[in-house]
Design a protein around this motif. Sequence first.
Motif, mmCIF file in Angstrom:
data_model
loop_
_atom_site.group_PDB
_atom_site.id
_atom_site.type_symbol
_atom_site.label_atom_id
_atom_site.label_comp_id
_atom_site.label_asym_id
_atom_site.label_seq_id
_atom_site.Cartn_x
_atom_site.Cartn_y
_atom_site.Cartn_z
ATOM 1 N N HIS A 591 12.888 49.905 -26.048
ATOM 2 C CA HIS A 591 11.823 50.879 -25.790
ATOM 3 C C HIS A 591 12.381 51.981 -24.903
ATOM 4 O O HIS A 591 12.925 51.707 -23.822
ATOM 5 N N ARG A 592 12.252 53.215 -25.341
ATOM 6 C CA ARG A 592 12.680 54.383 -24.575
ATOM 7 C C ARG A 592 11.450 55.201 -24.185
ATOM 8 O O ARG A 592 10.556 55.436 -25.013
ATOM 9 N N VAL A 593 11.396 55.661 -22.914
ATOM 10 C CA VAL A 593 10.269 56.429 -22.379
ATOM 11 C C VAL A 593 10.822 57.719 -21.799
ATOM 12 O O VAL A 593 11.783 57.694 -21.012
ATOM 13 N N HIS A 594 10.213 58.841 -22.195
ATOM 14 C CA HIS A 594 10.610 60.153 -21.694
ATOM 15 C C HIS A 594 9.362 60.862 -21.167
ATOM 16 O O HIS A 594 8.373 61.034 -21.898
ATOM 17 N N VAL A 595 9.404 61.275 -19.878
ATOM 18 C CA VAL A 595 8.263 61.914 -19.215
ATOM 19 C C VAL A 595 8.719 63.260 -18.685
ATOM 20 O O VAL A 595 9.777 63.355 -18.038
ATOM 21 N N GLU A 596 7.893 64.304 -18.931
ATOM 22 C CA GLU A 596 8.165 65.650 -18.431
ATOM 23 C C GLU A 596 7.016 66.096 -17.533
ATOM 24 O O GLU A 596 5.840 65.911 -17.882
ATOM 25 N N LEU A 597 7.404 66.661 -16.380
ATOM 26 C CA LEU A 597 6.430 67.151 -15.405
ATOM 27 C C LEU A 597 6.652 68.624 -15.160
ATOM 28 O O LEU A 597 7.804 69.089 -15.114
ATOM 29 N N ALA A 598 5.549 69.358 -14.973
ATOM 30 C CA ALA A 598 5.621 70.798 -14.683
ATOM 31 C C ALA A 598 4.581 71.127 -13.616
ATOM 32 O O ALA A 598 3.395 70.791 -13.769
ATOM 33 N N ASN A 599 5.055 71.752 -12.511
ATOM 34 C CA ASN A 599 4.184 72.118 -11.395
ATOM 35 C C ASN A 599 3.815 73.586 -11.508
ATOM 36 O O ASN A 599 4.671 74.463 -11.421
ATOM 37 N N ARG A 600 2.533 73.882 -11.683
ATOM 38 C CA ARG A 600 2.041 75.254 -11.754
ATOM 39 C C ARG A 600 1.262 75.649 -10.498
ATOM 40 O O ARG A 600 0.625 76.696 -10.489
ATOM 41 N N LEU A 601 1.342 74.817 -9.458
ATOM 42 C CA LEU A 601 0.638 75.130 -8.220
ATOM 43 C C LEU A 601 1.453 76.088 -7.366
ATOM 44 O O LEU A 601 2.646 76.316 -7.623
#
Length: 681
Positions: A591-601
Amino acid sequence: MTIEEARRWASNLDSVVVYEQGAVCRRLARGAVPPDGRVRVTGLPRSLDPASLRARVPDARGVRVSEARVEVEAEPLDASAADGLRVEVERLRDEHAAARGRRDHQLNLIEEVRSLRPVVPPARRPEDALRRTPVDAWLELADFVEERLTRLHSRLVELEDALGGVEHELGVAVDKLARASTDAPSAHVETTVSALLTLDVSGAGSPDSEIELELEYGVPGAVWAPAYRLTYRQGDSSGRLVLRASVAQRTGEDWTDVALGLATADLRRGTGLPKLRSLRIGRSQPGPAPAGWREPPAGLSDLFAGYDTAPRRPAPTVRPVTPSATPPVPPPLSAPQAYGGPPASLAAPGGAGGAAPERFAGHVPAPAPTARARKAEPRSGGPAPAAPGAAPPPPAPPSPPAGPPRPSGAELDYSALVLCGPDERDGRRGRLFPGSSADPVATEHRHRAESVAVLPLPGHAVRPRESAGSFDHRFDTAARTDIPSDGTWHTVTVGEIAVGMHTEYLCTPSVEQTVYAALTLSNSSAQALLAGPVEVTVDDDFLLTAALPTLAPGGVRRVGLGPVEGIQVTRRTHVRESTSGLRNSTTVLDHRVHVELANRLAGPVTVEVRERVPVSSEPDVRIEERADWSVPEDGSGPDRLAAGTRVWRVGLPAGGTSELDGGYEIRIPAGRTVVGGNRRS
């Protein structure tokens, strides 16, 4: 000024402590001690509990209170002093009745005009000639009815508009009267509740010295619930938490300029300590405590001899009792009988014990038991069966208890004892017995006051007894406050509590790809924070109203603030199934998990990303993790995380992005599969 007016001391309400239900009020009165020491303190509410009255002299100058009791006075109320709001309601009711009468009269006129019809002529006989129909008269009648109905309906519209306006004004006035304070007197009678005090002057005190009295009493009809207001700025490690309280009371008196206290204890719970009596071994034993009861005077039965021999009024007709009726139940023994006096059934005629048994009208012996009932009786050890038609033997009176009499507390309350008259029977006449202390008017006032206990709580509010747990807490307001007796919620400010806080951002993308903000509060004060609604204001902008959990001193809890639109999260997964081992005996699920986060604050944030890996208790199933996530610390209560939870903590600058990669492998025997299918995330 008369002597009676000089003995009347006015009082003012100084402080109130509101408990879970009910309150304890404290009044102060000042004046000169009269020579006989009897003082009447006025101003008490009608709903007070007479048994809770306490009086004392705070700075005792040789003066103490030896007796205190409650007295109620009622007098007709002057019409000029009547409540203005109640008079307005009565005026509007009269006006509403008059407007309704005018409207109904107009409807009756309309029905009368509408019922006008031409008179049908009698049937024509065959030999009579044809008659001409007066068409002009019919048309004139129709025109008259139409014109008249037009004017009447126009007037009806005006009357209905006027009636609607009066109904609206009456509804508003009735609502104001229902929400008004119950401190005002009733429509026709003004009731004054006073405390009669007896002051004992001894020592350095003098009869003419001026003293201050302190009265304390309990009243029903008061409830409260905690509430909070939280103000902080982004990036600060501390904020301003203001403790407030929603208080409702209908005690019958307005709390004006009082020092208010709020407690979580149950006012109705008994706090008396048990009496532990010692056991002594030996011949010398302590004497019994005085009971406060005395034997009735000798010759008490001869006191009513003349009353018994006097001619009586004719007795009312008694309906005969059928033989199948249930025999009368003997009355219970009274207090003097329990103390060794003769029972009423064995007293001589004309004595203090009452009439003889044959004087009771309608006394019929009980029927003999049936044959089936006699068969059901035990054959050995039981009473012998009675002969048919024979009266059953009289029940043997119970033997009096041994030792000195032990009267109850009600029988030792001498102010509540009532001397029974000559018409009393069963050994009661001429003796003192506890009278009925139930005041129907006071009971009605208390029931009306207790109606605030069923008020719906504000949003997110919790009863203080439920959130306090096993401990009791008390909070005192920093300033004096006013709360009218109207039975509605009023918000008062209690004080400011020091708390530490910081904002956290949490997301579980496997469940929902949304980032939520949470405020972590730490109670650094010595007082507990009870559960209740908290209004959160961030940077002078109102954010939301959340539910604050109970926070003990030194405790740390999270308060959810809702989703954050300025932080975006995306999660993608990939699952690959393969085999390994000798003869491909092991199935490998990668099982492979890829998470992307983007801060617009506008500022930097730290986001906690939560994932979960499978947990298995079977020895032939292995799980291998391949990621840089960490195992969170075990929490307690609502903060406790499920087994297999893994956490990433990522710092994002303003406008920054981050990518996280993780995964795990599940190795199972080739002959098995994961419940629900292997190829899933």
